[in-house]
Design a protein around this motif. Structure first.
Motif, PDB file in Angstrom:
ATOM      1  N   ILE A 165      11.163 -12.957 -15.610  1.00 12.69           N
ATOM      2  CA  ILE A 165      11.110 -11.799 -14.721  1.00 12.69           C
ATOM      3  C   ILE A 165      10.127 -10.772 -15.254  1.00 12.69           C
ATOM      4  O   ILE A 165       9.903 -10.664 -16.465  1.00 12.69           O
ATOM      5  CB  ILE A 165      12.523 -11.177 -14.576  1.00 12.69           C
ATOM      6  CG1 ILE A 165      12.556 -10.082 -13.512  1.00 12.69           C
ATOM      7  CG2 ILE A 165      13.036 -10.670 -15.904  1.00 12.69           C
ATOM      8  CD1 ILE A 165      13.977  -9.567 -13.206  1.00 12.69           C
ATOM      9  N   SER A 166       9.536 -10.001 -14.336  1.00 13.02           N
ATOM     10  CA  SER A 166       8.642  -8.909 -14.706  1.00 13.02           C
ATOM     11  C   SER A 166       9.365  -7.881 -15.563  1.00 13.02           C
ATOM     12  O   SER A 166      10.584  -7.730 -15.482  1.00 13.02           O
ATOM     13  CB  SER A 166       8.103  -8.211 -13.449  1.00 13.02           C
ATOM     14  OG  SER A 166       7.266  -9.059 -12.693  1.00 13.02           O
ATOM     15  N   ALA A 167       8.589  -7.141 -16.346  1.00  8.97           N
ATOM     16  CA  ALA A 167       9.172  -6.111 -17.200  1.00  8.97           C
ATOM     17  C   ALA A 167       9.702  -4.935 -16.393  1.00  8.97           C
ATOM     18  O   ALA A 167      10.617  -4.242 -16.830  1.00  8.97           O
ATOM     19  CB  ALA A 167       8.136  -5.628 -18.206  1.00  8.97           C
ATOM     20  N   SER A 168       9.148  -4.699 -15.200  1.00 13.25           N
ATOM     21  CA  SER A 168       9.569  -3.562 -14.378  1.00 13.25           C
ATOM     22  C   SER A 168       9.814  -3.998 -12.944  1.00 13.25           C
ATOM     23  O   SER A 168       9.002  -4.714 -12.348  1.00 13.25           O
ATOM     24  CB  SER A 168       8.498  -2.468 -14.390  1.00 13.25           C
ATOM     25  OG  SER A 168       8.794  -1.444 -13.457  1.00 13.25           O
ATOM     26  N   ASN A 173       3.105  -6.163  -8.700  1.00  9.41           N
ATOM     27  CA  ASN A 173       3.017  -7.627  -8.706  1.00  9.41           C
ATOM     28  C   ASN A 173       4.311  -8.263  -9.201  1.00  9.41           C
ATOM     29  O   ASN A 173       4.292  -9.309  -9.864  1.00  9.41           O
ATOM     30  CB  ASN A 173       1.842  -8.070  -9.582  1.00  9.41           C
ATOM     31  CG  ASN A 173       0.508  -7.704  -8.993  1.00  9.41           C
ATOM     32  OD1 ASN A 173       0.269  -7.920  -7.798  1.00  9.41           O
ATOM     33  ND2 ASN A 173      -0.367  -7.122  -9.799  1.00  9.41           N
ATOM     34  N   TYR A 174       5.417  -7.640  -8.848  1.00 11.69           N
ATOM     35  CA  TYR A 174       6.741  -8.083  -9.291  1.00 11.69           C
ATOM     36  C   TYR A 174       6.917  -9.591  -9.136  1.00 11.69           C
ATOM     37  O   TYR A 174       6.591 -10.181  -8.103  1.00 11.69           O
ATOM     38  CB  TYR A 174       7.816  -7.360  -8.499  1.00 11.69           C
ATOM     39  CG  TYR A 174       9.221  -7.735  -8.896  1.00 11.69           C
ATOM     40  CD1 TYR A 174       9.799  -7.207 -10.039  1.00 11.69           C
ATOM     41  CD2 TYR A 174       9.974  -8.613  -8.117  1.00 11.69           C
ATOM     42  CE1 TYR A 174      11.088  -7.548 -10.412  1.00 11.69           C
ATOM     43  CE2 TYR A 174      11.265  -8.959  -8.478  1.00 11.69           C
ATOM     44  CZ  TYR A 174      11.816  -8.418  -9.629  1.00 11.69           C
ATOM     45  OH  TYR A 174      13.097  -8.767  -9.989  1.00 11.69           O
ATOM     46  N   SER A 175       7.462 -10.209 -10.191  1.00 11.58           N
ATOM     47  CA  SER A 175       7.677 -11.655 -10.198  1.00 11.58           C
ATOM     48  C   SER A 175       9.040 -11.953 -10.824  1.00 11.58           C
ATOM     49  O   SER A 175       9.407 -11.339 -11.827  1.00 11.58           O
ATOM     50  CB  SER A 175       6.582 -12.357 -11.001  1.00 11.58           C
ATOM     51  OG  SER A 175       5.295 -12.056 -10.494  1.00 11.58           O
ATOM     52  N   GLU A 176       9.765 -12.897 -10.234  1.00 13.74           N
ATOM     53  CA  GLU A 176      11.058 -13.317 -10.779  1.00 13.74           C
ATOM     54  C   GLU A 176      11.384 -14.715 -10.268  1.00 13.74           C
ATOM     55  O   GLU A 176      11.246 -15.003  -9.074  1.00 13.74           O
ATOM     56  CB  GLU A 176      12.168 -12.348 -10.388  1.00 13.74           C
ATOM     57  CG  GLU A 176      13.535 -12.748 -10.914  1.00 13.74           C
ATOM     58  CD  GLU A 176      14.642 -11.753 -10.545  1.00 13.74           C
ATOM     59  OE1 GLU A 176      15.806 -12.064 -10.825  1.00 13.74           O
ATOM     60  OE2 GLU A 176      14.332 -10.702  -9.975  1.00 13.74           O
ATOM     61  N   ARG A 250       3.072 -13.563 -10.042  1.00 17.89           N
ATOM     62  CA  ARG A 250       1.840 -12.787  -9.866  1.00 17.89           C
ATOM     63  C   ARG A 250       1.475 -11.990 -11.108  1.00 17.89           C
ATOM     64  O   ARG A 250       0.410 -11.375 -11.155  1.00 17.89           O
ATOM     65  CB  ARG A 250       1.988 -11.863  -8.657  1.00 17.89           C
ATOM     66  CG  ARG A 250       2.184 -12.611  -7.338  1.00 17.89           C
ATOM     67  CD  ARG A 250       2.318 -11.664  -6.171  1.00 17.89           C
ATOM     68  NE  ARG A 250       3.525 -10.859  -6.269  1.00 17.89           N
ATOM     69  CZ  ARG A 250       3.639  -9.619  -5.785  1.00 17.89           C
ATOM     70  NH1 ARG A 250       2.594  -9.028  -5.232  1.00 17.89           N
ATOM     71  NH2 ARG A 250       4.781  -8.964  -5.881  1.00 17.89           N
ATOM     72  N   GLU A 251       2.372 -11.973 -12.086  1.00 13.66           N
ATOM     73  CA  GLU A 251       2.080 -11.301 -13.345  1.00 13.66           C
ATOM     74  C   GLU A 251       2.938 -11.908 -14.440  1.00 13.66           C
ATOM     75  O   GLU A 251       3.854 -12.695 -14.181  1.00 13.66           O
ATOM     76  CB  GLU A 251       2.352  -9.803 -13.231  1.00 13.66           C
ATOM     77  CG  GLU A 251       3.817  -9.435 -13.046  1.00 13.66           C
ATOM     78  CD  GLU A 251       4.031  -7.938 -12.968  1.00 13.66           C
ATOM     79  OE1 GLU A 251       3.044  -7.173 -12.958  1.00 13.66           O
ATOM     80  OE2 GLU A 251       5.205  -7.519 -12.891  1.00 13.66           O
ATOM     81  N   LYS A 252       2.655 -11.530 -15.687  1.00 14.82           N
ATOM     82  CA  LYS A 252       3.379 -12.087 -16.823  1.00 14.82           C
ATOM     83  C   LYS A 252       4.817 -11.584 -16.859  1.00 14.82           C
ATOM     84  O   LYS A 252       5.129 -10.502 -16.365  1.00 14.82           O
ATOM     85  CB  LYS A 252       2.633 -11.763 -18.114  1.00 14.82           C
ATOM     86  CG  LYS A 252       1.293 -12.481 -18.177  1.00 14.82           C
ATOM     87  CD  LYS A 252       0.583 -12.268 -19.489  1.00 14.82           C
ATOM     88  CE  LYS A 252      -0.709 -13.082 -19.527  1.00 14.82           C
ATOM     89  NZ  LYS A 252      -1.424 -12.942 -20.821  1.00 14.82           N
ATOM     90  N   MET A 253       5.688 -12.404 -17.464  1.00 17.20           N
ATOM     91  CA  MET A 253       7.126 -12.165 -17.406  1.00 17.20           C
ATOM     92  C   MET A 253       7.766 -12.373 -18.773  1.00 17.20           C
ATOM     93  O   MET A 253       7.145 -12.897 -19.690  1.00 17.20           O
ATOM     94  CB  MET A 253       7.775 -13.117 -16.384  1.00 17.20           C
ATOM     95  CG  MET A 253       7.234 -12.995 -14.979  1.00 17.20           C
ATOM     96  SD  MET A 253       7.866 -14.303 -13.860  1.00 17.20           S
ATOM     97  CE  MET A 253       6.916 -15.723 -14.452  1.00 17.20           C
ATOM     98  N   ASP A 254       9.022 -11.954 -18.906  1.00 11.84           N
ATOM     99  CA  ASP A 254       9.879 -12.258 -20.045  1.00 11.84           C
ATOM    100  C   ASP A 254      10.954 -13.242 -19.597  1.00 11.84           C
ATOM    101  O   ASP A 254      11.313 -13.294 -18.418  1.00 11.84           O
ATOM    102  CB  ASP A 254      10.561 -10.999 -20.581  1.00 11.84           C
ATOM    103  CG  ASP A 254       9.593  -9.989 -21.151  1.00 11.84           C
ATOM    104  OD1 ASP A 254       8.750 -10.378 -21.973  1.00 11.84           O
ATOM    105  OD2 ASP A 254       9.672  -8.802 -20.779  1.00 11.84           O
TER     106      ASP A 254
END
Length: 314
Positions: A165-168, A173-176, A250-254
């Motif tokens: 999941i995105s950090a915020s 570009n939220y991603s999960e 769409r963006e890097k995640m944790d």
């Protein structure tokens, strides 16, 4: 299927310092020295391992949540406010690293959620990676789901999860990407069920999902492969759901693992729910089969490597 999600995640976590030289620390070392017990902390003077580029692996051989190696290897334990579930009931007391004879290598990350049916008596638990350097590629974990509480009366709407999941939540570009197991269902559905959900936005919710109706008590290998404009969710080598179009990272995640309650359906008597994680693996930018994942993981165990991170930093 899921909730309209979380308060900004970084505000809900205990602050733990992640050194910039993450894998240069000796805590990135392999197995314990000869004669050390399985419960002993990883020695702080061991050499840094080398390994395949673009690879993250961890088998959670830590002495506890206060083990310096846990932070050094890029993990945080949630302790504080926020959603989802029973808001503001996240507690680090539910995370531990006990021995487990059913686990490969004999050690697990245990996520123990508990409640007596009141907010005051509820403790949810979540552990996440840090650094947001994970994007496309293959995510895999060996996870033990529970169909019944370890103690107390059954019936809670518990959610046992593995997801990047995105950090915020407010990111443009939220991603999960979710694997969520609901042994007793929730949100009006009747379990058991495994929900796979790809999110485009958290608020207002914009996602696509699939529900797999099957009881999943026990160990399973959960995988998410995100390459070439599509996301594929699989369970023990069986493909369950694929999303594409705008429903891709769409963006890097944790990476997150969590065990939490949707609601509190009844009071009276405390009950405890356990979720366990044996190991986690990530390969940047590549689709890796389950057989290849397991072969690589077996190699790390054989070499005594408990943690490796060769994923390029942002």
């Amino acid at each position: 299927m899921s909730q309209s999600r979380r308060t900004p995640r970084r505000r809900a976590w205990t602050v733990l310092t992640l050194p910039a030289f993450l894998c240069a620390l000796a805590a990135c070392s392999g197995g314990p020295a000869p004669g050390r017990g399985a419960d002993a902390p990883v020695p702080s003077t061991a050499p840094t391992p080398s390994g395949p580029p673009g690879t993250l692996f961890d088998n959670f051989h830590y002495s506890g949540t206060d083990d310096p190696a846990l932070t050094a290897n890029g993990w945080e334990v949630r302790d504080g406010a926020g959603s989802p579930g029973i808001k503001d009931t996240w507690s680090s007391t539910g995370a531990g690293f006990p021995s487990d004879t059913t686990a490969q290598g004999g050690r697990v990350l245990r996520l123990q959620a508990s409640t007596d049916g009141t907010k005051q008596g509820t403790r949810q638990v979540e552990v996440q990676s840090t650094g947001t350097d994970l994007f496309t590629g293959t995510y895999a974990a060996r996870v033990h789901f529970s169909d019944k509480p370890t103690s107390g009366r059954d019936g809670d709407h518990v959610v046992q999860t593995f997801f990047p999941i995105s950090a915020s939540d407010s990111s443009a570009n939220y991603s999960e990407l979710d694997h969520e197991y609901l042994p007793n269902g929730g949100w009006g559905s009747v379990g058991p069920q495994l929900d796979n959900v790809t999110w485009y936005k958290a608020d207002p919710p914009d996602r696509v999902s699939h529900t797999f109706k099957q009881r999943l008590e026990g160990w399973h290998i959960m995988m998410i492969t995100a390459v070439n404009g599509k996301v594929t969710y699989s369970l023990d080598g069986k493909e369950l759901f694929t999303s594409s179009g705008k429903y891709v990272p769409r963006e890097k995640m944790d990476i997150h693992f969590s065990n939490w309650f949707i609601d509190l359906p009844f009071t009276g008597g405390s009950r405890t729910w356990d979720m366990k994680v044996n190991w986690v693996y990530y390969k940047a930018g590549e689709a890796v089969s389950q057989a290849e994942v397991q072969k690589t993981v077996d190699g790390f165990y054989s070499a005594g490597t408990n943690h490796i991170n060769t994923v390029p930093k942002s």
